[in-house]
Design an enzyme around this catalytic site. Structure first.
Site, mmCIF file in Angstrom:
data_model
loop_
_atom_site.group_PDB
_atom_site.id
_atom_site.type_symbol
_atom_site.label_atom_id
_atom_site.label_comp_id
_atom_site.label_asym_id
_atom_site.label_seq_id
_atom_site.Cartn_x
_atom_site.Cartn_y
_atom_site.Cartn_z
ATOM 1 N N TYR A 1 -18.706 6.776 46.728
ATOM 2 C CA TYR A 1 -18.327 7.577 47.894
ATOM 3 C C TYR A 1 -19.518 8.445 48.295
ATOM 4 O O TYR A 1 -20.058 9.170 47.449
ATOM 5 C CB TYR A 1 -17.139 8.478 47.568
ATOM 6 N N LYS B 1 -11.349 24.272 41.056
ATOM 7 C CA LYS B 1 -11.010 23.379 39.935
ATOM 8 C C LYS B 1 -9.514 23.409 39.651
ATOM 9 O O LYS B 1 -8.927 24.473 39.520
ATOM 10 C CB LYS B 1 -11.759 23.821 38.678
ATOM 11 N N CYS C 1 20.820 8.515 9.766
ATOM 12 C CA CYS C 1 21.948 7.923 9.036
ATOM 13 C C CYS C 1 21.488 7.111 7.823
ATOM 14 O O CYS C 1 22.317 6.583 7.078
ATOM 15 C CB CYS C 1 22.777 7.044 9.964
#
Ligand code: IVH
Length: 690
Positions: free
Chosen positions: A241, A333, A430
């Site tokens: 970019y 930020k 259990c």
């Protein structure tokens, strides 16, 4: 603290700060080395920044403590000694940071004060890409040099590598209609790896058994750009970019505002971010910035914040730099998303399906307003694959509101004392053995009547979206089970005032409300009840579909895999799951109990006219249909405007035939009347409704 003159700080405090600064410098140097040289960081970027910022604050308050070798005295370097070097025409600086909107307001106030102007300013807000700064030089429109940021002054020459990136034009303008660039044009941008590309890349590496090195998109992009062999770079999905012009030999030829610069770069053929916006009003801009935090996850690239820049470039330049940061821009930020902390223990939760889910118990860590103590470890296969151990320093990801999950251990931080996590051989609640099901990674408790499973399943049953019974949370459910008042969901409907009265926390109104809510829940539509049963994978969509095809819960429980499979949008595995669930004896008993408890278990779909779809049509029913009686089928036809007749003639529109259909079917064939089965009839209605 910043404004406090040094001499007013007492000696003991100054000494403590000096010690802290020495300690911080040492830590920063060490982590910088781990990150830059070994490419194997022990802490997250955010944690590194926190150390750096603390040191910076101490040194700003006490300039006498600054040492020439302090990490604050240079722009961070990521130079790679194996690569040739290039000097940047303009130093690539870093940006001052703001963590709150107020800090952005303060930044603007400083600018206004420095400029001594009341003229309105405009600002451009851009994503702060979390990638690698790259500087590209074009000579007469041809890419002649590509360099990394390096230490800001000198970068690595990665020209051949940048040429492999598809979004880096080799010649500008890409489109012949585009503007003609000046003889020399140096631009700056960020090389990133898109999240989707990183995922696919990780997947590919995983198949090859080599995934562990690629921890995150940023490091992977960085490693890819700094390859000595450009063919390797070419095989990695990188994107660039562009966001600025650094240098040109003809300043008149390029725009004088940041906004126009972005348009210009785009016109030349560079990729620029679509998520840029220009503002003249500060408060509008701050609202946008605040809202952007929610949007960040929907972007296909990682960002660690936003950059606010003065739009007017001559003003930006005139403002100059302070330290190593230009005054005309600031980075906002976001709170960190990846943090690290110590894994102190692993606990195991059992879900309503019996699945055992390991959870990481963590040394508490405070991140952006919340303390994290637990994170999910998904399943034991995942634990093994990531090789997470008790005692490890682990990386956590916190995305949005969801519970954080453990990305993986920081292997380099191990001391040797860490303990391997062994999948339990028995259910922690259990004590029945755990089992694996074919083709599934999850570990299950083998006991269908495990008390924890039962509690979870009742919790699900009463929850929102299911039977929606207010006034009963997990705590309440456990209490009722412990007191022996309920063994399953159906028992809830037999609860009485007398049973509830002696229980702790049950006042008169609470009892009344609960009993009222239970009574109301009996009338929930059949599709809600089906969802509430907790048949694996059966949510609202499938339940609604089932209700269209089956008149009652009783009809549904008697169905076959073939019949379900014939319903469009229900696949064979869903069909099997449903039939298997109803076939289990304890589920059968459970459904019996629900019916006996007076819950609404029939569908009301045949009650009122639904459409005029069958207007003017005549149907004949024959044989036994798989899941409805002939009366029900007739009601369905009539509800949609059709007529039902007892004999077949040329005028009959359809004969609906089930098992053991006799002469009427033969007659239909003889007269060429269309023949349907039950699924065909329902499909006619289905097509009409969708
Ligand atoms: S403008 C003074 N714009 O952030 C430098 N930088 O802390 C002016 N970054 O390494 C940079 N996205 O590569 C600018 N939209 C953006 C950015 C951006 C990411 C990086 C930049 C630099 C760091 C500065």
């Amino acid at each position: 603290m910043t404004d406090q003159p040094a001499q007013l700080t007492d000696q003991a405090e100054l000494e403590a700060l000096s010690k802290r600064a020495i300690d911080l410098r040492e830590q920063i140097r060490f982590h910088n080395y781990r990150y830059s040289v070994l490419s194997s960081p022990l802490i997250t970027d955010a944690e590194y920044d926190a150390l750096f910022d603390e040191l910076d604050a101490i040194e700003k308050a006490h300039p006498e403590l600054v040492t020439p070798d302090s990490p604050t005295q240079r722009v961070g370097s990521d130079l790679d000694e194996r690569l040739p070097k290039v000097t940047h025409p303009e130093p690539t600086l870093s940006l001052g940071k703001a963590y709150t909107l107020d800090e952005i307001r303060a930044w603007k106030d400083r600018i206004v004060k420095t400029l001594d102007t009341t003229a309105s300013l405009s600002y451009v807000v851009e994503p702060k890409f979390d990638g690698l700064t790259t500087v590209l030089t074009y000579t007469d429109g041809v890419l002649t040099l590509g360099a990394t940021r390096g230490d800001g002054y000198v970068g690595d020459d990665v020209t051949a590598n940048t040429r492999t990136i598809r979004t880096v034009p080799l010649r500008i303008p890409v489109n012949p209609d585009g503007p003609t660039p000046p003889h020399k044009l140096v631009i700056r941008g960020e090389v990133v790896m898109h999240k989707s590309d990183f995922k696919a890349f990780q997947e590919k590496m995983r198949e090859g058994g080599d995934e562990t090195r690629y921890v995150n998109a940023r490091n992977t992009a960085s490693g890819a750009l700094k390859q000595l062999d450009a063919r390797i770079t070419a095989s990695r999905p990188l994107t660039m970019y562009a966001f600025g012009i650094v240098d040109t030999d003809d300043p008149q030829a390029v725009p004088r505002s940041q906004w126009e610069t972005l348009n210009y770069l785009q016109a030349l053929g560079f990729l620029t971010s679509k998520d840029v916006k220009r503002f003249t009003d500060m408060e509008d801009m701050l609202t946008y910035i605040k809202d952007f935090e929610n949007k960040r996850h929907s972007l296909d690239f990682e960002i660690d914040g936003l950059v606010v820049k003065l739009d007017d470039l001559p003003t930006y330049d005139a403002l100059g730099v302070v330290g190593k940061n230009p005054r005309g821009a600031i980075a906002y930020k976001f709170p960190p998303e990846i943090v690290s902390t110590k894994l102190i223990a692993v606990s195991v939760n059992v879900g309503r399906t019996g699945v055992l889910v390991p959870a990481a118990e963590l040394e508490p860590i405070f991140v952006s307003g919340a303390t994290i103590r637990q994170a999910t470890l998904n399943n034991f296969d995942d634990v093994k694959r990531k090789d997470v151990r008790v005692g490890d320093r682990v990386m956590l990801k916190r995305a949005g509101e969801v519970i954080p999950f453990v990305i993986g251990p920081v292997v380099a931080a191990r001391t040797g004392e860490e303990i391997e996590i062994v999948p339990p051989t028995e259910c922690p609640f259990c004590h029945h053995p755990t089992i694996r099901r074919e083709g599934e990674v999850a570990l299950y408790c083998s006991n269908d009547e495990c008390p924890e499973r039962v509690a979870r399943s009742i919790e699900y049953f009463v929850g929102r979206g299911q039977m929606d019974i207010d006034g009963l949370g997990m705590k309440g459910v456990r209490q009722l089970i412990e007191k022996g008042l309920i063994k399953d969901e159906a028992d809830l409907f037999a609860l009485t005032k007398e049973q509830l009265e002696p229980l702790e926390g049950y006042a008169e109104t609470k009892i009344q409300n609960l009993l009222k809510n239970l009574e109301a829940a009996k009338q929930r539509p059949l599709d809600r009840l089906i969802v509430s049963l907790g048949i694996p994978g059966i949510g609202t969509t499938v339940a609604k579909l089932l209700v269209k095809y089956f008149v009652s819960l009783d009809a549904l429980r008697k169905t076959t895999v073939e019949e379900l499979d014939a319903i469009p949008s229900i696949g064979p595995s869903t069909a099997e799951t449903i039939v298997e669930w109803f076939t289990k004896p304890h589920n059968g008993r459970f459904v019996d109990k629900l019916i006996a408890a007076g819950l609404r278990t029939d569908s009301d779909q045949f009650a009122a006219p639904k459409s005029t779809l069958f207007d003017g049509m005549t149907f004949v029913l024959t044989g036994t249909l798989p899941s409805m009686t002939r009366d029900e089928a007739a009601a369905l036809i009539e509800a949609n405007g059709g007529k039902v007749s007892g004999s077949v003639s040329k005028k009959t529109s359809y004969v609906v035939a089930g098992d053991s259909a006799g002469s009427k079917l033969d007659k239909a064939r003889e007269l060429n009347v269309k023949i349907l089965d039950q699924a065909g009839l329902l499909a006619l209605l289905e097509n009409q409704q969708s």
